[in-house]
Scaffold this active site. Structure first.
Site, mmCIF file in Angstrom:
data_model
loop_
_atom_site.group_PDB
_atom_site.id
_atom_site.type_symbol
_atom_site.label_atom_id
_atom_site.label_comp_id
_atom_site.label_asym_id
_atom_site.label_seq_id
_atom_site.Cartn_x
_atom_site.Cartn_y
_atom_site.Cartn_z
ATOM 1 N N GLY A 42 0.854 -1.185 0.000
ATOM 2 C CA GLY A 42 0.000 0.000 0.000
ATOM 3 C C GLY A 42 0.891 1.237 0.000
ATOM 4 N N ARG A 330 -15.181 12.448 13.468
ATOM 5 C CA ARG A 330 -15.741 11.154 13.120
ATOM 6 C C ARG A 330 -16.333 10.397 14.297
ATOM 7 N NH1 ARG A 330 -11.196 8.975 8.803
ATOM 8 N NH2 ARG A 330 -11.902 10.358 7.144
#
Lengths: 637, 231, 257
Positions: A42, A330
């Site tokens: 990644g 969040r």
């Protein structure tokens, strides 16, 4: 276990510079004598592998996907933060640092976070030079937007594909090195275990997912960039293949696992539609810039949203957090959604959803402008739900999205196993108890491009370890163990599918160790998980055989590790008797339902040490000493 | 370091340049040939004089003929190479297959090309080499001369096309040629890289309409003859 | 709804494959296509059968892993959509669905619906990058890039490398994939320094990998989940021609520089 974070001395702003000067270097001609294994491709893994190869090291890179370009970093939509202050709106390295520390609810290591903010500016330069097509203004300069809880515009983006484009930049740099022969790439290969020689990480044992061959790979250092463990919840926004195996096996070989209970729940995901659900899809948080979140005021109000008049709607985020409103961080907005659904005011199938309404935005700026900004997200929503969000409000619900916990690393990104480095989401270091939007991409690339390449050289220069060979007994032993484990999985031949175990485990965790946790629920899980694990090894049914592409076997190995790891996650959640960031204990909240931190007792990193099979893990604490900032209560009111 | 392929025309893109380049040359010929043919409507004098002009300039006629032969050979050679590679690129076929977006013309370039090739051979034997056996009229076209002792092309064409089967084959052949061109005339711009979003749709339309015009231009002659508009 | 599936089963690269028939019962409209296959697989495993192997990862339409022909159309025929985002509400009760892997010489089948798309990686390795090392890059705003150019680069860069273009092309040509990367980098000033070398090398490896040629049928564009435009193929053809004309550099490097 002694935890030495190796934080350099001196003022915060000079630590990294000073450290870079103090670290030992490897002569350019000697670099090619060192082999490095990088697991995961990644953002963190690909950028590290490419950069190490550019410097002259020999790199072997592994990924379970069919190509390094497919790692789940691609899924990040929103953007990447950097303290460039291109918008002249008061941003600075210090502000990004402070926002990240505060956003992490004062549970991150100050020095690491400051360094992250420092190198953030280099990341954007690097990516632009690689040809990442960031959004631009008509004048040709880079565009920015404000994102998830930030009051400055510091987020760089490439349409809705920022993660994909940044990963392609790193992947292309990696491909260049593969082409030059400095990186040997092993796609469709899964790391099964870490191999230690003389206490140092010296290699891995990996399974070729196509042939089933289990083989050893030796190196002078091992870098894990294997992402987070969100899939322990079964349903998450992670890719189906994301797993905890690499970091969990490293833990069992001696690397401390830090703060596993810090799991981030993302507020804007598409709700679950039924039992068949295999994963959850996130929609960019940027939607909250123009969408208004609401639920009906009355319980079980089954009227279509369009027929619910203004006075019967509860815009609960705007009501509870007037200054941040729909842009509240969040964790706060996730929990608020859970609360209203728990009250029975949720919408959609099963009552697990809230409305995200664009009617006002469409009225204010027109449907065209909304389409311009969010068209791809609206299309995606329609593909999945079959509903047109221009006409009726979207339904959203929180979902597990990111895990702040991970293997413990020091300032050099090295775990408690010498020679084992951990980057990106797989480590615990920068986000504390909660990660801010657009910071994951930043951290992955910071670790891979600008931190590890320096610190790994220091390790090589300071530790003169003999070269390991894959035919050494240490490697042969681990290969034999892994072959036995694989045979064992295939031999159970019980009656329950792997998926059913995974789903059951995930469901429990989501219920009792998800957005809100309490002692009794966690204790219940600590009873149930070992029993499920026992059942797994008695009653799982894994089809096929080892010597072939066997996705069921892959999944079984991952679930076996999740079943062990889940217990540690729950234990950590139980031990942390406070609420902070992504960890909310219902016993510890203020009168108006906000998270109540306990800085006096819990301002530490919980680094769990494996004590052997059947023994409880040992809790080691790294105290968090703040030299620069004062811990304050996070308030988004 | 020289990165160029050892032979440009061994590369996939290079072969497409060849297809496009030779195709473009033949399109020009097709248009010129049509303009010449349409002189049929001006009567025997015009077409016979035109024919005599071409045939009497051997220095011009043969270079053009040989160039056309070379161009068509290259076109066929690259088509054969490309087809061979394309076949090899998918050794096992799909059990079920639905063409998406691809026009009929684009999918049948090879077949339309082959049939047009056969048609051209016949057409040359019919009117250029003038093999008596293939004109089905029983007339030796060599023997046709006009009052000025030129080859009477006008009568040859009229007699030739009065055979309905010959005309039909001609119309089908030209039809397939135009199907081929309706794709080829825009695809050649793509292959040469002279197409973009702005001009692409225009080129596609132009190619389709161009093919229709060419078709009408050519078939107007046999149809007029069959309808006794030209006799 | 109840469906009949005809799925390509192939044990490994060397074995012969064939279509096998399965029944998918009680399929819900809200399921994704892959979730429908998950359910079929769960039943297969429970009955002691071997589950259907298929590739998927992110299941949100961006990683490019999922790849299958559904009723003869790559990704199933919903415009701009990967298989993982295709939902069962687009099918009807009683439908028969034929599912096959991508078929191309350059994408050999590994098992069932799983293919090896390593050729795409090798093409990128040949030149699909900008040769810059980490560090030492100029400030990101040092070189302005017009919005039109940046947008065009982004249009091309949106490719997810799934291989549907190859699967849908009657010639199994990879031109759309290769041209997207060539155009992305050639559209930006950062990528222009090595544009000639890039296009020549990428096309060479594309040819060597055994992909077919472009007949400009447009099937690739039609099935592309990111709707990459056929335009980029024209741009690559142009780049290639210019590269051939300009490529007059020294035949060998002299060393010691």
């Amino acid at each position: 276990m002694k935890l030495d974070a190796k934080i350099p001395s001196g003022p915060l702003a000079q630590k990294w510079d000073r450290h870079r000067f103090e670290m030992k270097l490897i002569n350019p001609a000697n670099k090619r004598k060192f082999d490095v294994i990088v697991v995961g491709t990644g953002l963190a893994g690909a950028s590290a592998a490419a950069t190490l190869a550019e410097l002259g090291y020999n790199v072997k890179a592994f990924c379970y996907q069919d190509s390094p370009r497919r790692a789940h970093s691609i899924a990040a939509q929103g953007g990447i933060n950097a303290a460039k202050n291109y918008q002249n709106d008061g941003d600075s390295i210090y502000r990004l640092f402070y926002d990240t520390i505060k956003g992490g609810d004062f549970r991150a290591r100050e020095a690491n976070v400051y360094r992250l903010a420092q190198v953030s500016v280099n990341i954007i330069d690097q990516c632009v030079a690689q040809g990442v097509p960031f959004a631009r203004e008509y004048g040709g300069l880079l565009a920015n937007r404000s994102f998830g809880g930030a009051q400055v515009s510091r987020t760089f983006y490439a349409r809705g594909q920022t993660g994909q484009q940044l990963l392609l930049g790193a992947y292309q740099a990696l491909c260049r090195q593969i082409g030059l022969g400095t990186v040997k790439m092993f796609p469709r290969a899964e790391m099964l275990d870490l191999v230690l020689v003389n206490g140092h990480a010296k290699g891995i044992v990996a399974r070729d997912l196509v042939t089933g061959e289990i083989s050893a790979h030796a190196a002078d250092a091992v870098v894990l960039a294997t992402g987070g463990y969100g899939n322990v919840f079964y349903l998450s926004t992670n890719a189906k293949g994301c797993n905890v195996t690499a970091t969990w096996r490293a833990y069992k070989r001696g690397a401390a696992f830090a703060n596993p209970c810090y799991t981030q729940i993302h507020p804007t995901c598409i709700p679950v539609s039924g039992d068949h659900q295999s994963k959850l899809t996130l929609m960019s948080e940027s939607l909250r810039n123009d969408g208004r979140v609401w639920v009906p005021k009355k319980k079980a109000d089954n009227r279509p949203p369009g027929q619910i008049p203004e006075e019967d709607r509860d815009y609960y985020l705007e009501r509870k957090y007037p200054s941040f409103g729909n842009l509240a961080p969040r964790d706060i907005s996730s929990r608020a959604a859970k609360e209203v659904c728990d009250e029975g005011r949720g919408v959609g199938p099963g009552g697990r959803g809230v409305y995200l309404d664009f009617a006002d935005a469409i009225g204010r700026i027109g449907e065209g402008a909304v389409r311009e900004r969010y068209g791809n997200l609206f299309d995606m929503y329609e593909k999945i739900t079959g509903e047109n969000a221009y006409q009726r409000p979207m339904r959203i619900y929180p979902a597990v999205h990111y895990t702040m916990g991970g293997l413990w690393v020091d300032y050099n990104m090295m775990s408690t196993v010498p020679g084992l480095f951990v980057l990106g989401e797989a480590n615990f270091s920068d986000h504390g108890a909660n990660r801010l939007g657009a910071s994951a991409l930043m951290q992955g690339l910071a670790d891979g491009y600008f931190v590890l390449p320096y610190t790994i050289g220091h390790y090589f220069a300071s530790e003169k370890q003999p070269k390991a060979r894959p035919d050494q007994p240490e490697f042969k032993k681990v290969i034999a163990e892994m072959e036995t484990l694989t045979k064992k999985l295939l031999a159970v031949n019980g009656r329950r599918t792997v998926n059913s175990f995974h789903k059951e485990l995930g469901g429990w965790l989501w219920e009792k160790c998800g957005m809100a946790r309490n002692e009794s629920g966690l204790k219940e899980l600590l009873q149930k998980i070992p029993a499920l694990r026992e059942e797994f090894w008695k009653n799982v049914k894994v089809s096929g055989e080892n010597g072939e592409l066997n996705q069921n076997l892959e999944h079984a190995g991952r679930v076996a590790d999740f079943l062990e790891f889940a217990e540690l996650l729950v234990l950590d959640a139980l031990e942390r008797r406070e609420s902070c960031g992504g960890h909310f204990r219902t016993e510890f909240q203020t009168e108006d339902g906000e998270a109540k931190r306990d800085d006096e007792h819990f301002a530490y990193v919980a680094a769990w040490e494996y004590a052997g099979a059947g023994r409880p893990p040992v809790l080691n604490k790294e105290p968090l000493d703040y030299e620069e900032v004062h811990m304050s209560t996070r308030s988004y009111k | 370091m020289n990165h160029a392929p050892r032979n440009l025309f061994c590369s996939s893109v290079g072969k497409k340049y060849l297809m496009a380049g030779t195709g473009a040359a033949m399109v020009l010929f097709v248009i010129g040939h049509m303009a010449g043919n349409l002189q049929m409507f001006l009567g025997p004098e015009a077409i016979n004089r035109y024919g005599h002009f071409l045939q009497s300039n051997v220095e011009l006629l043969w270079p053009v003929r040989l160039s056309l032969l070379a161009i068509i050979s290259v076109h066929i050679w690259s088509a054969a190479k490309l087809t061979q590679e394309n076949r090899a690129a998918r050794p096992s076929a799909y059990e079920q297959w639905q063409p998406t977006a691809a026009s009929y013309a684009s999918r049948t370039m090879l077949m339309s090309g082959i049939i047009v090739g056969i048609f051209i051979v016949y057409h040359l034997l019919h009117y250029t080499v003038m093999v008596k056996a293939v004109n089905f009229a029983g007339t030796d076209f060599h023997s046709l001369t006009d009052p000025e002792h030129r080859h009477d092309i006008y009568r040859m064409v009229v007699i030739g096309f009065q055979q309905p089967l010959v005309s039909l084959f001609y119309i089908v052949g030209v039809g397939l040629l135009c199907l081929h061109l309706s794709h080829g005339m825009s695809a050649m711009f793509q292959s040469l890289g002279w197409k973009n979003r702005a001009c692409g749709p225009c080129l596609d339309r132009a190619a389709r309409w161009g093919a229709v015009v060419i078709f009408l231009g050519y078939v107007s002659i046999p149809i007029s003859i069959l309808l006794r508009l030209i006799q | 709804m109840n469906l009949t599936l005809k799925v390509w089963r192939q044990k490994d690269a060397r074995s012969q494959g064939r279509l096998e028939t399965y029944q998918a019962a009680n399929v819900l409209a809200d399921m994704s296509f892959l979730e429908m296959l998950d359910v079929v697989n769960e039943e297969l495993i429970a009955k002691g059968g071997e589950p259907i192997a298929f590739d998927s990862d992110c299941r949100e339409g961006i990683c490019g892993t999922c790849s299958m022909m559904i009723n003869g159309i790559a990704h199933g025929g919903l415009r701009g959509t990967t298989v993982c985002q295709l939902h069962m509400r687009h099918f009807h009760d009683g439908d028969t669905i034929v599912i096959e892997p991508w078929r191309a010489r350059a994408f050999p089948v590994i098992k069932d619906l799983v293919t090896d798309r390593g050729a795409f990686d090798r093409i990128i390795q040949a030149g699909g990058f900008v040769s810059v090392n980490t560090g030492g890059t100029p400030d990101a705003n040092a070189l302005p890039v017009g919005k039109t150019e940046a947008d065009r680069a982004m249009d091309a860069a949106a490719c997810i490398g799934c291989g549907a273009c190859v699967a849908a092309c009657k010639n199994a040509s990879a031109m759309l994939f290769v041209s997207a990367k060539v155009s992305h980098l050639a559209s930006l000033p950062q990528g222009r320094a090595e544009r000639e070398r890039r296009v020549l090398n990428m096309v060479r490896v594309m040819d060597e990998s055994g992909f077919g040629n472009c007949t400009v049928t447009g099937s690739c564009e039609a099935v592309c989940p990111k709707e990459i435009s056929l335009d980029f193929i024209a741009q690559m053809n142009r780049e290639y021609g210019q590269a051939i004309l300009k490529n007059s550099g020294p035949r060998q490097s002299k060393g010691g520089d």
